[in-house]
Design a protein around this motif. Structure first.
Motif, PDB file in Angstrom:
ATOM      1  N   LEU A   7      19.730 -14.837  15.858  1.00  0.00           N
ATOM      2  CA  LEU A   7      18.358 -14.350  16.039  1.00  0.00           C
ATOM      3  C   LEU A   7      17.707 -14.991  17.260  1.00  0.00           C
ATOM      4  O   LEU A   7      17.016 -14.324  18.023  1.00  0.00           O
ATOM      5  CB  LEU A   7      17.527 -14.604  14.784  1.00  0.00           C
ATOM      6  N   ARG A   8      17.955 -16.276  17.444  1.00  0.00           N
ATOM      7  CA  ARG A   8      17.417 -16.967  18.624  1.00  0.00           C
ATOM      8  C   ARG A   8      18.002 -16.347  19.897  1.00  0.00           C
ATOM      9  O   ARG A   8      17.298 -16.107  20.873  1.00  0.00           O
ATOM     10  CB  ARG A   8      17.733 -18.465  18.549  1.00  0.00           C
ATOM     11  N   ARG A   9      19.290 -16.038  19.869  1.00  0.00           N
ATOM     12  CA  ARG A   9      19.938 -15.430  21.030  1.00  0.00           C
ATOM     13  C   ARG A   9      19.414 -14.011  21.273  1.00  0.00           C
ATOM     14  O   ARG A   9      19.231 -13.609  22.430  1.00  0.00           O
ATOM     15  CB  ARG A   9      21.461 -15.421  20.837  1.00  0.00           C
ATOM     16  N   SER A  10      19.143 -13.264  20.214  1.00  0.00           N
ATOM     17  CA  SER A  10      18.562 -11.933  20.355  1.00  0.00           C
ATOM     18  C   SER A  10      17.216 -12.034  21.065  1.00  0.00           C
ATOM     19  O   SER A  10      16.930 -11.277  22.001  1.00  0.00           O
ATOM     20  CB  SER A  10      18.395 -11.277  18.980  1.00  0.00           C
ATOM     21  N   TYR A  11      16.395 -12.970  20.624  1.00  0.00           N
ATOM     22  CA  TYR A  11      15.097 -13.206  21.270  1.00  0.00           C
ATOM     23  C   TYR A  11      15.301 -13.543  22.751  1.00  0.00           C
ATOM     24  O   TYR A  11      14.634 -12.986  23.617  1.00  0.00           O
ATOM     25  CB  TYR A  11      14.365 -14.346  20.544  1.00  0.00           C
ATOM     26  N   GLU A  12      16.233 -14.438  23.048  1.00  0.00           N
ATOM     27  CA  GLU A  12      16.487 -14.852  24.440  1.00  0.00           C
ATOM     28  C   GLU A  12      16.969 -13.682  25.301  1.00  0.00           C
ATOM     29  O   GLU A  12      16.576 -13.565  26.462  1.00  0.00           O
ATOM     30  CB  GLU A  12      17.525 -15.973  24.480  1.00  0.00           C
TER      31      GLU A  12
END
Length: 115
Positions: free
Chosen positions: A93-98
């Motif tokens: 999820l953090r990578r999706s945001y990034e």
């Protein structure tokens, strides 16, 4: 993957907005670009963007499928909470945001970063 914890995590990222679309989905966005979607009420699944090279790896796992309508943009849908552990889900999820944040204009990135 605890879907309720995932929603809380999405809300914690800088500049995130949350709204309801399509009548029954909560959409998490940054700079008006969505990075995660889940259903309204008690979450029973979640879609989010992944890196191109992770798409096939993740969709080969039981409980994770190409996201309806968004698979061509390399989105996955986690339909089974047991398909991902909480730590891996948080990382994805953090990578999706990034990934989505990185596509915003530099000006918008600075505005969000300063918020």
């Amino acid at each position: 993957m605890n879907f309720e914890a995932a929603k809380t995590l999405c809300r914690s990222f800088p500049g995130v907005t949350e709204d309801t679309k399509w009548g029954n989905d909560i959409v998490f966005s940054v700079g008006d670009k969505m990075f995660a979607v889940t259903n309204l009420g008690e979450a029973t699944g979640m879609s989010f963007k992944v890196e191109d090279e992770r798409f096939l790896e993740l969709t080969d796992r039981p409980g994770i499928i190409p996201a309806p309508y968004l698979a061509r943009a390399k989105w996955v849908y986690v339909e089974d909470a047991k398909a991902l552990g909480d730590a891996e889900a948080a990382e994805l999820l953090r990578r999706s945001y990034e990934l989505v944040f990185g596509k915003l204009t530099k000006k918008l990135q600075r505005e969000i970063g300063g918020a």
